[in-house]
Design a protein around this motif. Sequence first.
Motif: not given
Length: 143
Positions: A31-37, A102-106, A131-132, A138-139
Motif C-alpha cells: 500500500k502506497g502513501a496515497d492508498g494505492a495498492r 506476482p502483482h503485474y496483473a494488479m 491496470k499495468a 501515467t508514468q
Amino acid sequence: MIRKLATGLALAALMGGAALAETFEIQMLNKGADGARMVFEPAFVQAAPGDTIKFIASSKGHNAETAKGMFPEGAEGFKGKVNEELEITLETEGVYAVICKPHYAMGMVMTIAVGDVDAPEGFLEGRVPKKAKKRFETQLGNL
C-alpha cells in the motif's frame, strides 16, 4: 613530476565521475502513501547513465524485474527474487519497464528513464494487463 601530476589528475577525474552517480531507492509496497495498492514508490525515476537503482523489499511478496521486451536494445534485463532487495546500475540510455511479477496483473509497475529520452514507439504494444498499462501510461507522461 609532470607524469605523476597528470596521473593523479586522471585518477581524480575518474573517481569524481563515479562520485556523481546517484542512487535511487525504490520501495516495493502493498500500500502506497496515497492508498494505492501494490505499488513501487516512486513509480517513475529519471536517471542518468551510471546511476544505481535499489529496490527495497518494504512489504513481503514482491520482486522487481524488467518486463519482457520493454527495455532498451543492447541493455541487459534484470530479475530480482521475491522478498529480496535488488541493486542495479543502468548504463544504457532508454526506457525500462519494471514489474513485480506476482502483482503485474494488479498494476504493480514502474518506469525508469535513463538519459534524456522519449517513450519508444509501440512501447505498450503487446500483452500488458489493463491496470499495468494504465499505470505505465501515467508514468510515461513524465517524459
